[in-house]
Scaffold this motif. Structure first.
Motif, PDB file in Angstrom:
ATOM      1  N   ILE A 197       0.832  -1.204   0.000  1.00 23.86           N
ATOM      2  CA  ILE A 197       0.000   0.000   0.000  1.00 23.86           C
ATOM      3  C   ILE A 197       0.868   1.255   0.000  1.00 23.86           C
ATOM      4  CG2 ILE A 197      -1.617   1.358   1.406  1.00 23.86           C
ATOM      5  CD1 ILE A 197      -2.843  -1.361   2.282  1.00 23.86           C
ATOM      6  N   THR A 198       1.867   1.287   0.864  1.00 24.58           N
ATOM      7  CA  THR A 198       2.690   2.498   0.989  1.00 24.58           C
ATOM      8  C   THR A 198       3.612   2.712  -0.208  1.00 24.58           C
ATOM      9  OG1 THR A 198       4.348   1.317   2.292  1.00 24.58           O
ATOM     10  CG2 THR A 198       2.638   2.500   3.504  1.00 24.58           C
TER      11      THR A 198
ATOM     12  N   ALA B 176      -3.720   3.771  -9.839  1.00 20.07           N
ATOM     13  CA  ALA B 176      -4.007   2.439 -10.394  1.00 20.07           C
ATOM     14  C   ALA B 176      -3.237   1.350  -9.656  1.00 20.07           C
ATOM     15  CB  ALA B 176      -3.671   2.401 -11.883  1.00 20.07           C
ATOM     16  N   SER B 177      -1.968   1.604  -9.329  1.00 20.15           N
ATOM     17  CA  SER B 177      -1.193   0.590  -8.610  1.00 20.15           C
ATOM     18  C   SER B 177      -1.669   0.449  -7.161  1.00 20.15           C
ATOM     19  CB  SER B 177       0.305   0.885  -8.668  1.00 20.15           C
ATOM     20  OG  SER B 177       0.595   2.121  -8.066  1.00 20.15           O
TER      21      SER B 177
ATOM     22  N   LYS C  54      -6.831  -4.349  -3.998  1.00 22.13           N
ATOM     23  CA  LYS C  54      -7.661  -5.445  -4.494  1.00 22.13           C
ATOM     24  C   LYS C  54      -6.977  -6.793  -4.260  1.00 22.13           C
ATOM     25  CE  LYS C  54     -10.425  -6.883  -8.425  1.00 22.13           C
ATOM     26  NZ  LYS C  54     -11.042  -6.454  -9.680  1.00 22.13           N
ATOM     27  N   ALA C  55      -5.680  -6.866  -4.527  1.00 24.06           N
ATOM     28  CA  ALA C  55      -4.939  -8.115  -4.321  1.00 24.06           C
ATOM     29  C   ALA C  55      -4.875  -8.471  -2.836  1.00 24.06           C
ATOM     30  CB  ALA C  55      -3.530  -7.992  -4.898  1.00 24.06           C
TER      31      ALA C  55
ATOM     32  N   ALA D 140     -12.431   6.714  -2.841  1.00 23.63           N
ATOM     33  CA  ALA D 140     -13.489   6.069  -3.631  1.00 23.63           C
ATOM     34  C   ALA D 140     -12.932   4.888  -4.424  1.00 23.63           C
ATOM     35  CB  ALA D 140     -14.153   7.076  -4.565  1.00 23.63           C
ATOM     36  N   GLY D 141     -11.790   5.071  -5.059  1.00 15.26           N
ATOM     37  CA  GLY D 141     -11.175   3.981  -5.818  1.00 15.26           C
ATOM     38  C   GLY D 141     -10.703   2.850  -4.933  1.00 15.26           C
ATOM     39  N   ILE D 142     -10.179   3.187  -3.765  1.00 17.09           N
ATOM     40  CA  ILE D 142      -9.738   2.170  -2.805  1.00 17.09           C
ATOM     41  C   ILE D 142     -10.924   1.325  -2.356  1.00 17.09           C
ATOM     42  CG2 ILE D 142      -8.873   1.847  -0.446  1.00 17.09           C
ATOM     43  CD1 ILE D 142      -7.112   4.403  -0.978  1.00 17.09           C
ATOM     44  N   ALA D 143     -12.015   1.986  -1.987  1.00 16.04           N
ATOM     45  CA  ALA D 143     -13.205   1.267  -1.525  1.00 16.04           C
ATOM     46  C   ALA D 143     -13.781   0.392  -2.635  1.00 16.04           C
ATOM     47  CB  ALA D 143     -14.256   2.253  -1.026  1.00 16.04           C
ATOM     48  N   ALA D 144     -13.818   0.911  -3.857  1.00 15.08           N
ATOM     49  CA  ALA D 144     -14.343   0.135  -4.983  1.00 15.08           C
ATOM     50  C   ALA D 144     -13.472  -1.085  -5.259  1.00 15.08           C
ATOM     51  CB  ALA D 144     -14.434   1.017  -6.227  1.00 15.08           C
ATOM     52  N   ALA D 145     -12.162  -0.916  -5.218  1.00 17.73           N
ATOM     53  CA  ALA D 145     -11.247  -2.038  -5.470  1.00 17.73           C
ATOM     54  C   ALA D 145     -11.415  -3.108  -4.388  1.00 17.73           C
ATOM     55  CB  ALA D 145      -9.805  -1.544  -5.506  1.00 17.73           C
ATOM     56  N   ALA D 146     -11.497  -2.687  -3.146  1.00 15.13           N
ATOM     57  CA  ALA D 146     -11.659  -3.644  -2.047  1.00 15.13           C
ATOM     58  C   ALA D 146     -13.007  -4.358  -2.138  1.00 15.13           C
ATOM     59  CB  ALA D 146     -11.535  -2.927  -0.704  1.00 15.13           C
ATOM     60  N   ALA D 147     -14.066  -3.610  -2.428  1.00 15.69           N
ATOM     61  CA  ALA D 147     -15.399  -4.211  -2.518  1.00 15.69           C
ATOM     62  C   ALA D 147     -15.502  -5.181  -3.695  1.00 15.69           C
ATOM     63  CB  ALA D 147     -16.454  -3.113  -2.636  1.00 15.69           C
ATOM     64  N   SER D 148     -14.826  -4.876  -4.792  1.00 16.03           N
ATOM     65  CA  SER D 148     -14.877  -5.800  -5.929  1.00 16.03           C
ATOM     66  C   SER D 148     -14.147  -7.107  -5.608  1.00 16.03           C
ATOM     67  CB  SER D 148     -14.303  -5.154  -7.189  1.00 16.03           C
ATOM     68  OG  SER D 148     -12.910  -4.958  -7.070  1.00 16.03           O
TER      69      SER D 148
END
Length: 177
Positions: free
Chosen positions: A48-49, A55-56, A62-63, A88-96
């Motif tokens: 994460i850091t 995107a990365s 997500k991974a 928003a992108g972090i939450a969407a990636a995690a939820a997917s």
């Protein structure tokens, strides 16, 4: 059909507004009471850091969530804490990666935002999660509404009932005269 959709939108809007202010208060209290961030495996924190761009970062989240769905809320909390502008992108990636926890992920992302940012970003987070996980609208709406209208609130166990925590002021005569 149109009226029910409009009422649902109104309910979600009111819920988001209330949950944002509650989440802001909760994040301040959590920040004051929490001695350390959630204990995540060092490899997750490092991915994460070290993510250079959005995107990365989203791919790393997500991974990490796909490999550790039981840590989804903690992963989102750390990632949003590192890069609140990408919430928003972090939450969407995690939820997917973990659709069954879409509601908890949404609430965690909103609560992890810095104070004052929840009101602006909460609707974006909800929309991103609902787009990433089609069919999650009811789950997310229920979680946001529960957070916003909980008699206890998101932190602590004290409701709005019972004796006050501070006794009312009364004039007490001092016996030291």
């Amino acid at each position: 059909m149109g009226l029910s959709r409009a009422l649902r939108g109104l309910g979600v809007g009111v819920g988001l507004l209330l949950s944002a202010s509650i989440a802001e208060a909760a994040s301040v209290q959590v920040a004051q009471n929490a001695p350390a961030p959630p204990a995540l495996p060092p490899a997750i924190v490092q991915s994460i850091t070290q993510a250079g761009d959005t995107a990365s970062l989203e791919a790393a989240v997500k991974a990490a969530v796909a490999a550790n769905p039981n840590l989804a809320v903690d992963i989102v909390t750390v990632a949003v804490g590192q890069r609140p502008t990408d919430a928003a992108g972090i939450a969407a990636a995690a939820a997917s990666a973990d659709p069954t926890d879409a509601a908890a992920i949404t609430v965690a992302a909103i609560a992890a935002l810095p104070p004052g940012q929840q009101e602006n970003d909460a609707p974006l987070i909800v929309a991103a999660v609902e787009q990433a996980v089609p069919g999650s609208t009811d789950q997310v709406t229920t979680a946001i509404t529960a957070l916003a209208f909980s008699p206890v609130g998101p932190v602590g166990t004290r409701g709005n009932e019972g004796a006050p925590l501070v006794a009312p002021h009364t004039d007490v005569q001092s016996s030291l005269h």
